[in-house]
Write a protein that holds these residues in place. Structure first.
Motif, PDB file in Angstrom:
ATOM      1  N   LYS A  65      40.286  26.122  81.067  1.00 50.42           N
ATOM      2  CA  LYS A  65      40.017  27.749  80.496  1.00 50.42           C
ATOM      3  C   LYS A  65      41.847  27.608  79.528  1.00 50.42           C
ATOM      4  O   LYS A  65      42.793  27.363  80.434  1.00 50.42           O
ATOM      5  CB  LYS A  65      40.650  28.347  82.162  1.00 50.42           C
ATOM      6  CG  LYS A  65      40.336  29.043  81.780  1.00 50.42           C
ATOM      7  CD  LYS A  65      40.317  29.947  84.008  1.00 50.42           C
ATOM      8  CE  LYS A  65      40.340  31.204  83.833  1.00 50.42           C
ATOM      9  NZ  LYS A  65      39.812  31.601  85.213  1.00 50.42           N
ATOM     10  N   ASP A  66      41.300  28.379  78.368  1.00 48.99           N
ATOM     11  CA  ASP A  66      42.836  28.946  78.094  1.00 48.99           C
ATOM     12  C   ASP A  66      43.101  27.778  77.853  1.00 48.99           C
ATOM     13  O   ASP A  66      44.613  27.576  77.086  1.00 48.99           O
ATOM     14  CB  ASP A  66      42.975  29.992  78.397  1.00 48.99           C
ATOM     15  CG  ASP A  66      42.908  31.030  79.041  1.00 48.99           C
ATOM     16  OD1 ASP A  66      41.565  31.499  78.332  1.00 48.99           O
ATOM     17  OD2 ASP A  66      43.087  31.536  80.385  1.00 48.99           O
ATOM     18  N   SER A  67      42.427  26.752  77.015  1.00 50.28           N
ATOM     19  CA  SER A  67      43.358  25.774  76.431  1.00 50.28           C
ATOM     20  C   SER A  67      44.042  25.691  75.131  1.00 50.28           C
ATOM     21  O   SER A  67      44.210  26.069  74.108  1.00 50.28           O
ATOM     22  CB  SER A  67      43.255  24.338  77.202  1.00 50.28           C
ATOM     23  OG  SER A  67      41.591  23.861  76.512  1.00 50.28           O
ATOM     24  N   THR A  68      42.917  24.237  74.420  1.00 50.30           N
ATOM     25  CA  THR A  68      42.390  24.369  73.401  1.00 50.30           C
ATOM     26  C   THR A  68      43.140  25.679  72.066  1.00 50.30           C
ATOM     27  O   THR A  68      43.068  25.715  71.254  1.00 50.30           O
ATOM     28  CB  THR A  68      41.994  23.483  72.288  1.00 50.30           C
ATOM     29  OG1 THR A  68      41.135  23.482  73.071  1.00 50.30           O
ATOM     30  CG2 THR A  68      42.445  22.091  73.112  1.00 50.30           C
ATOM     31  N   LEU A  69      41.914  26.491  72.446  1.00 44.54           N
ATOM     32  CA  LEU A  69      41.871  27.425  71.791  1.00 44.54           C
ATOM     33  C   LEU A  69      43.318  27.783  71.270  1.00 44.54           C
ATOM     34  O   LEU A  69      43.003  28.827  70.336  1.00 44.54           O
ATOM     35  CB  LEU A  69      40.965  28.617  72.429  1.00 44.54           C
ATOM     36  CG  LEU A  69      40.470  29.415  71.275  1.00 44.54           C
ATOM     37  CD1 LEU A  69      39.878  29.012  70.185  1.00 44.54           C
ATOM     38  CD2 LEU A  69      39.363  30.463  71.950  1.00 44.54           C
ATOM     39  N   SER A  70      44.041  28.315  72.437  1.00 44.29           N
ATOM     40  CA  SER A  70      45.295  29.355  72.309  1.00 44.29           C
ATOM     41  C   SER A  70      45.848  28.149  71.140  1.00 44.29           C
ATOM     42  O   SER A  70      46.686  28.737  70.474  1.00 44.29           O
ATOM     43  CB  SER A  70      45.972  29.051  73.780  1.00 44.29           C
ATOM     44  OG  SER A  70      46.062  28.572  73.999  1.00 44.29           O
ATOM     45  N   SER A  71      46.232  27.350  71.804  1.00 42.76           N
ATOM     46  CA  SER A  71      47.387  26.778  70.796  1.00 42.76           C
ATOM     47  C   SER A  71      46.842  26.431  69.118  1.00 42.76           C
ATOM     48  O   SER A  71      47.701  26.800  67.973  1.00 42.76           O
ATOM     49  CB  SER A  71      47.781  25.763  71.250  1.00 42.76           C
ATOM     50  OG  SER A  71      45.956  24.751  71.424  1.00 42.76           O
ATOM     51  N   ARG A  72      45.325  26.381  68.728  1.00 36.30           N
ATOM     52  CA  ARG A  72      44.776  26.505  67.658  1.00 36.30           C
ATOM     53  C   ARG A  72      44.971  27.611  66.587  1.00 36.30           C
ATOM     54  O   ARG A  72      44.990  27.630  65.770  1.00 36.30           O
ATOM     55  CB  ARG A  72      44.278  25.621  68.014  1.00 36.30           C
ATOM     56  CG  ARG A  72      43.421  24.225  68.942  1.00 36.30           C
ATOM     57  CD  ARG A  72      42.330  23.776  68.843  1.00 36.30           C
ATOM     58  NE  ARG A  72      41.557  23.693  67.155  1.00 36.30           N
ATOM     59  CZ  ARG A  72      39.553  24.135  67.535  1.00 36.30           C
ATOM     60  NH1 ARG A  72      39.157  24.652  68.362  1.00 36.30           N
ATOM     61  NH2 ARG A  72      39.524  24.129  66.298  1.00 36.30           N
ATOM     62  N   VAL A  73      44.397  28.517  67.299  1.00 29.81           N
ATOM     63  CA  VAL A  73      44.315  29.817  66.650  1.00 29.81           C
ATOM     64  C   VAL A  73      45.848  30.772  66.763  1.00 29.81           C
ATOM     65  O   VAL A  73      46.099  30.772  65.326  1.00 29.81           O
ATOM     66  CB  VAL A  73      43.948  30.451  67.964  1.00 29.81           C
ATOM     67  CG1 VAL A  73      44.218  32.218  67.125  1.00 29.81           C
ATOM     68  CG2 VAL A  73      42.738  31.108  67.703  1.00 29.81           C
ATOM     69  N   LEU A  74      46.944  30.002  67.477  1.00 29.88           N
ATOM     70  CA  LEU A  74      48.400  30.575  66.860  1.00 29.88           C
ATOM     71  C   LEU A  74      48.862  29.580  66.410  1.00 29.88           C
ATOM     72  O   LEU A  74      49.535  29.862  65.209  1.00 29.88           O
ATOM     73  CB  LEU A  74      49.559  30.241  67.875  1.00 29.88           C
ATOM     74  CG  LEU A  74      49.076  30.948  69.394  1.00 29.88           C
ATOM     75  CD1 LEU A  74      50.431  30.730  70.731  1.00 29.88           C
ATOM     76  CD2 LEU A  74      49.394  32.534  69.093  1.00 29.88           C
ATOM     77  N   LYS A  75      48.313  28.153  66.067  1.00 34.30           N
ATOM     78  CA  LYS A  75      48.534  27.980  63.920  1.00 34.30           C
ATOM     79  C   LYS A  75      48.143  28.297  63.041  1.00 34.30           C
ATOM     80  O   LYS A  75      48.951  28.012  62.417  1.00 34.30           O
ATOM     81  CB  LYS A  75      48.424  25.528  64.777  1.00 34.30           C
ATOM     82  CG  LYS A  75      49.099  25.275  65.662  1.00 34.30           C
ATOM     83  CD  LYS A  75      48.594  23.570  65.985  1.00 34.30           C
ATOM     84  CE  LYS A  75      49.236  23.535  67.421  1.00 34.30           C
ATOM     85  NZ  LYS A  75      48.431  21.977  67.055  1.00 34.30           N
ATOM     86  N   PHE A  76      46.694  29.132  63.442  1.00 33.35           N
ATOM     87  CA  PHE A  76      45.765  29.281  62.657  1.00 33.35           C
ATOM     88  C   PHE A  76      46.923  30.412  62.053  1.00 33.35           C
ATOM     89  O   PHE A  76      46.916  30.952  60.904  1.00 33.35           O
ATOM     90  CB  PHE A  76      44.779  29.493  62.430  1.00 33.35           C
ATOM     91  CG  PHE A  76      44.140  30.071  61.904  1.00 33.35           C
ATOM     92  CD1 PHE A  76      43.095  29.720  60.461  1.00 33.35           C
ATOM     93  CD2 PHE A  76      43.368  31.932  61.871  1.00 33.35           C
ATOM     94  CE1 PHE A  76      42.557  29.988  59.934  1.00 33.35           C
ATOM     95  CE2 PHE A  76      42.767  32.313  61.382  1.00 33.35           C
ATOM     96  CZ  PHE A  76      42.644  31.762  60.245  1.00 33.35           C
TER      97      PHE A  76
END
Length: 935
Positions: free
Chosen positions: A539-550
Motif C-alpha cells: 500500500k502506497d509503496s513503490t508508486l510514490s517513490s517512482r512518481v516522485l522520481k518522475f
C-alpha cells in the motif's frame, strides 16, 4: 538560533593584519609584495575545492564555520592569474550555494532526531533530502570530469559558474523554502525541546508550499525549475496526510497516532451514544502561537487550506462508515418494510469496493492523476472510473502505442496486486506477509532446487533432544530409578501422535508454509535504495517513490495552478468517496434502519397526528383539569397514557407501549400561579391555558436514529406539542359549550345572541387555527420533509433537513425563539385563554349562576372577553398581513385568510375594517332607546 539566509555571511575572507592593511592603503588595493607560496593555488584546485564544498565537504581551500553556519575560504589564498577582487566575485556565489546546501543538510539531520513525532515534517525533510541529492549530483558529475585525465576538457571557474548556475539558484531557493515552511520554533530550540503540535507543523508546511506554488506558477521563464522543485516538495510532503485521509475515508479508522489531522477523536463518547455524531470527532482548534520564523501568531482550525471546504464532508464520511461497520458487527437487522412508503433505491449490499479499480489508495490515485495532468495533459478521473479491475484495458492501450506515463504507472501499480503470476508449484507474485519473496521471485524460480532448504517445512520436525540431564535436575536420581531407568524421554522415546493429531500437524505445517514461505530469505539491494523499492506492490509503496522520481526528471510544458491540481487530482476522488459513503448510509437509514417510519411515529405523537393514540389520555386529563382534580402524578399519568395506547387503533405504531413515557416538570410555578390569579375564577376550573406546559413526553428513539432525533430535537417536538395541546384543549372546551347550547336550546337565557356571537367568534378562530395547524404543520411540513430527505446525500444533510423541518413547524406554531413569533404567540395564547375563560363563565351560568350578583359578574366577564378578543384579532391581522412578513413566511397569508372569516375583519386590499366593539355587543338584543317627543 535562526541563521540569516543570504549574502551577508558568505564572503571571501582577506587577511586583515596591520601589515596587510598598510600595504593595501599604499598600493590602493594592489599587492606590492610576493604572497606566501603556501597560499598559492591554481584554477584546477579551486574548481575541485568548490565541487567538494558543494557536496558539503570541507577541504584545504574552504572550511565550514560552525558558529556562523556558513562556508569560508582559507585566509590569504590567491591565484596568480586572478586579482583578489575577481577571485572573490567568482567564488562567493559558490560559498553562498554551498552554505545553503550545508544548512539544508543540517536541517535534515535535525529532523531525523525529532521527525518521528512529526510525519509530515519527516516527509518534507525526505523530499528536501531527495532534492538536495539531486542538486549535489551535478557537483559530483563535475568532480568526475576532473578526475578523468583524458577527457580533453579543462573546467574553469567561469565554466563552472555556467554549468552549476541552476545548482546555485536551486540551493538558495531550497534553503529559503525550509526556513519559511518550517515553524521558526523548530530552528530556535534544541532537538529535545521542540514542543510544537504536530497538527500545526503539518498545516504550516502544507499551506506554505501550496501558497508558494500558487505564486510561482504565475511567473514564466526562469522560475520553471523553482516550480518543479516546489511541486516535488509539495507532493512528497502531502503523502502522509493523504494516507491518514485514506484510512479515514475508506475504512472509517482515524489512523493518526501523532495527531496531525485537522480533527481528533473524543474518547469519552462511544458510538452507541446519541451525542456520537456531534461530539465523537471534533475539529482541532489551533492555539494562538508564534510558529513562523517572524513570530506571527495565527489561530483557527488546523486544516490545510486546500481541504477546508471539504473538511465537514470528510469528517461526516468517516463517521458514517463507523456507523455502518458498527451496525454490521452488532448484527443490526430490522425489517425493511416502510410504513410511510418512503424508501431509497434498493442496492446490492455486496457492492464493489469504493476504491478506484477496487485497490488503489487515495495517495496512489493522486499521484497517477498528477502525472496525467502535468505530463500528458489528461484529466483521467473518468478513465480511472471506467477501467475494469482485470487490467485488460490498460494492456490494450499500451499495446496500441498509447503508452502515456500515467498509463504505465497505473498498469505497474495494479499488476502485482491484481494479477497473480504462477511460479511452478504455486509461488505467487505477491506475498503481503513476506514481501522479500515477491522481490526474490525471479531468483527463486531459477533455483527451485534450493526450495527444500529454504522452506520452513524442512525444519518443522525438530531434531531429537536428550533431556536426561533436565529430568535428573527436576526429579532426582531416585525418582528416575523408580521409573525403571527410562532414558531418552524425548520425541524418540515414544510420545507418538495419534492419527488425528498427525493430520492436524500436517495441516498446520501447510498453513505455515502458505503464510510464511522461505522466511529466512533476504533480498540483496544497494544501501541507498529506498525501502519502498524493496517492498513492491504494498500500500502506497513503490508508486510514490517512482512518481516522485518522475516529477524530478520530467520536463514540464507549463506550470499548473495548484488549485487545479488539488481539484483534478484529489478533490474529485474525495468527493466520489464522500458521495459513495453518503449513499450507503442513506440506504441504511431509509431501508434497514427505517428512519422515515421513526419520524412518522414522532409526527403521530408530538404533532397529535394519530387519530386516537393519545385521545383517551387527553380526554381524561382535560376533564381532570376541568374538575380541578389532581393530575400531576407521574405514575398515574403514565398509567393513563399506557391505557390510551393499548386501546388505540394506532397502538402498532409503537414497538413497545412503554417506549413513550410522560413526566411533569417540577419547577417553581409561582410566576404562573400569579399570572393565572389575576383573572377571576368561576366554578371549579382555576388552571390557565399554560398549565399543560409542565408535561414532557419522552420517547426512546432507537439507535442509530437517535443521532437525528436526539435530545435537543425532542425538546423542540415537546415545544410544538405544548402549543398544539393548548389549541386542542381550547377546542375541547368550546365543543363542550356548543354541546351545552344544543342541550339547552329550549331555554333561551338573557343576552343569548350576544353570548352566541362571542361563542361563534371563538369557535371560528380556534377551528380555523386548528385546521391551519393540521394543513400547514401536519401535512405541508411533512411533505417538505419527505422531499428534502429524497434529495439528501449524507447523514449531515439528513440532520439538516430534519432541523429545517423542526424549525418550520416551530415557526408555524409560533414557538420559535424570535421576537415576531413571540408577539404572535402571545396574542394567540390570549385568544385560547379567552376560550377557556368563556367556558368557565358558561359553566358558572349553567351550574348555579342564578343570583343577580353572579349574573352581573358573568356579564362583565363576557364583555371583557369580547373586547379583548377584538383587540387580539385586530393586532394579529395587522401583524400577520404585513407584506414583509407574508413575503418571508407565506404560511402567514394562509392563516390570515382563515381567521379573517370571508373578509369580515379586513378587506381584500388589506384595510382593517371597523371591528365591532363590545359596547355594541352589550346592547345587542335590547330594544332601542325611545326618542324624545318633539312636542
Amino acid at each position: 538560533m535562526t541563521y540569516p539566509l543570504v549574502q551577508e555571511v558568505h564572503k571571501f575572507d582577506v587577511a586583515d593584519s596591520f601589515i596587510t592593511k598598510l600595504k593595501l592603503s599604499i598600493s590602493n588595493g594592489l599587492p606590492n609584495s610576493i604572497p606566501l607560496s603556501s597560499l598559492k593555488t591554481d584554477e584546477h584546485d579551486l574548481v575541485r575545492g568548490i565541487v567538494q564544498m558543494l557536496q558539503g565537504l570541507p577541504n584545504t581551500l574552504f572550511y565550514w564555520d560552525v558558529e556562523l553556519q556558513c562556508f569560508h575560504a582559507r585566509p590569504g589564498i590567491y591565484a596568480s592569474h586572478l586579482s583578489q577582487t575577481s577571485l572573490k566575485r567568482l567564488v562567493n556565489p559558490f560559498l553562498l550555494a554551498s552554505s545553503c546546501l550545508k544548512r539544508v543538510e543540517i536541517f535534515i539531520a535535525k529532523v531525523q532526531c525529532v521527525g518521528q513525532r512529526y510525519p509530515t515534517l519527516c516527509a518534507f525533510a525526505n523530499s528536501v533530502d531527495s532534492w538536495l541529492k539531486r542538486l549535489r549530483s551535478n557537483a559530483i558529475k563535475e568532480e568526475e570530469l576532473l578526475l578523468k585525465p583524458d577527457n580533453g576538457k579543462t573546467t574553469t571557474l567561469l565554466g563552472l559558474i555556467n554549468s552549476l548556475s541552476r545548482v546555485c539558484a536551486g540551493a538558495e531557493h531550497l534553503c529559503q523554502i525550509i526556513y519559511e515552511a518550517v515553524p521558526g520554533v523548530f530552528f530556535n530550540s534544541g532537538t529535545t525541546t521542540v514542543t510544537i503540535l504536530a497538527s500545526e507543523v503539518a498545516v504550516h508546511i502544507l499551506n506554505h508550499l501550496f501558497n508558494k506554488l500558487s505564486d510561482v506558477c504565475l511567473v514564466q521563464g526562469c522560475q520553471g525549475n523553482l516550480y518543479q522543485m516546489l511541486l516535488f516538495l509539495f507532493v512528497g510532503t502531502l503523502l502522509p496526510y493523504l494516507q491518514g485521509l485514506d484510512s479515514w475515508l475508506y475504512d472509517g479508522i482515524l489512523n493518526d497516532p501523532f495527531e496531525e489531522m485537522f480533527f481528533y477523536g473524543n474518547s469519552s463518547v462511544t458510538i452507541d451514544q446519541p451525542s456520537f455524531w456531534e461530539t465523537s470527532y471534533l475539529l482541532r482548534s489551533k492555539p494562538r502561537s508564534s510558529v513562523s520564523q517572524g513570530g506571527s501568531a495565527f489561530s483557527g482550525t488546523t486544516c490545510p487550506q486546500f481541504l477546508a471546504t471539504m473538511s465537514k464532508a470528510i469528517m461526516s464520511a468517516g463517521k458514517s462508515l463507523q456507523l455502518v461497520h458498527h451496525a454490521r458487527d452488532q448484527s443490526f437487522v430490522t425489517s425493511c418494510t416502510s410504513k410511510t412508503g418512503i424508501t431509497c433505491n434498493r442496492q446490492d449490499n455486496k457492492s464493489k469496493s469504493a476504491r478506484i479499480m477496487g485497490i488503489l489508495t487515495l495517495a496512489e490515485v493522486f499521484l497517477i492523476s498528477l502525472v496525467g495532468l502535468s505530463n500528458d495533459r489528461d484529466h483521467i478521473f473518468e478513465n480511472l472510473i471506467k477501467y475494469p479491475i482485470d487490467n485488460q484495458s490498460l494492456e490494450m492501450d499500451n499495446e496500441e502505442g498509447n503508452s502515456k506515463a500515467w498509463l504505465i504507472f497505473l498498469s505497474d501499480a495494479i499488476e502485482g496486486r491484481n494479477k497473480n503470476r504462477s511460479f511452478g508449484s504455486g509461488l505467487d507474485s505477491f506475498y503481503a506477509c513476506n514481501p522479500a519473496v515477491t522481490v526474490c521471485g525471479e531468483m527463486l524460480e531459477k533455483n527451485k532446487s534450493s526450495w527444500e532448504e529454504l522452506n520452513i517445512s524442512g525444519s518443522f520436525y525438530l531434531p531429537p533432544l536428550n533431556d536426561d540431564i533436565l529430568r535428573k535436575a527436576v526429579f532426582g536420581e531416585t525418582h528416575l530409578d523408580e521409573l525403571g531407568g527410562i532414558e531418552g524421554t524425548d520425541y524418540r522415546f515414544g510420545f507418538r501422535l495419534g492419527e488425528v493429531e498427525r493430520l492436524r500437524l500436517e495441516e498446520d505445517k501447510r498453513a505455515l508454509e502458505s503464510l510464511c514461505s522461505f522466511p529466512t530469505i533476504l533480498p540483496s539491494f544497494p544501501e541507498t535504495k529506498p525501502l519502498s523499492d524493496i517492498l513492491p506492490f504494498q500500500k502506497d509503496s513503490t508508486l510514490s517513490s517512482r512518481v516522485l522520481k518522475f516529477i524530478q526528471s520530467m520536463k514540464l510544458k507549463e506550470s499548473i495552478d495548484p488549485a487545479i491540481i488539488i481539484q483534478e487530482c484529489l478533490s474529485v476522488y474525495i468527493k466520489r468517496q464522500v458521495d459513495h459513503v453518503g449513499k450507503s448510509i442513506l440506504h441504511k437509514l431509509m431501508g434497514e434502519w427505517r428512519l422515515m417510519d421513526e419520524l412518522f411515529l414522532l409526527r403521530s405523537i408530538y404533532l397529535l397526528g394519530s387519530g386516537d393514540l393519545l385521545q383517551q389520555f387527553l380526554v381524561v386529563i382535560f376533564n381532570r383539569l376541568d374538575k380541578g382534580d389532581s393530575w400531576d402524578d407521574d405514575f398515574e399519568l403514565n398509567t393513563i397514557l399506557q391505557d390510551s395506547i393499548r386501546n388505540s387503533a394506532d397502538r402498532t405504531l409503537l414497538s413497545a407501549p412503554d417506549s413513550l413515557t410522560i413526566s411533569v416538570l417540577k419547577e417553581n410555578a409561582t410566576a404562573e400561579t400569579m399570572k393565572e390569579s389575576t383573572q377571576p375564577n368561576f366554578g371549579n376550573h382555576n388552571l390557565g391555558i399554560d398549565t399543560l406546559d409542565k408535561l414532557c413526553f419522552s420517547y426512546k428513539v432507537s439507535w442509530p436514529l437517535d443521532l437525528i432525533a436526539n435530545v435537543e430535537a425532542l425538546k423542540k417536538y415537546n415545544q410544538v406539542m405544548g402549543f398544539l395541546l393548548k389549541v386542542k384543549r381550547a377546542k375541547f372546551l368550546l365543543d363542550k359549550t356548543r354541546k351545552w347550547r344544543w342541550k339547552d336550546r329550549d331555554c333561551t337565557p338573557q343576552n343569548y345572541k350576544k353570548h352566541l356571537l362571542i361563542e361563534q367568534k371563538l369557535l371560528h378562530f380556534v377551528d380555523s387555527f386548528h385546521q391551519y395547524v393540521m394543513d400547514r404543520v401536519y401535512h405541508s411540513a411533512w411533505t417538505e420533509l419527505c422531499s428534502g430527505m429524497e434529495l439528501a446525500g449524507s447523514l449531515d444533510e439528513v440532520i439538516d433537513v430534519h432541523e429545517t423541518y423542526l424549525s418550520s413547524i416551530q415557526r408555524q406554531c409560533f414557538v420559535a425563539s424570535d421576537k415576531l413569533w413571540a408577539l404572535v404567540a402571545s396574542r394567540v395564547k390570549t385568544v385560547l385563554g379567552l376560550a377557556l375563560d368563556f367556558y368557565n363563565v358558561k359553566q358558572t351560568l349553567r351550574t348555579g349562576g342564578t343570583s343577580p350578583a353572579i349574573k352581573a359578574r358573568c356579564e362583565t366577564e363576557i364583555n371583557r372577553i369580547a373586547k379583548q378578543f377584538d383587540d387580539c384579532v385586530a393586532f394579529l391581522l395587522r401583524i400577520l398581513s404585513f407584506k414583509l412578513n407574508v413575503s418571508h413566511f407565506p404560511h402567514l397569508a394562509d392563516l390570515v385568510t382563515r381567521i379573517n372569516y370571508n373578509y369580515f375583519y379586513m378587506s381584500d386590499s388589506g384595510n382593517l375594517l371597523t371591528v365591532p366593539r363590545y359596547e355594541s355587543i352589550v346592547n345587542l338584543g335590547k330594544p332601542p332607546a325611545s326618542r324624545p317627543n318633539p312636542n
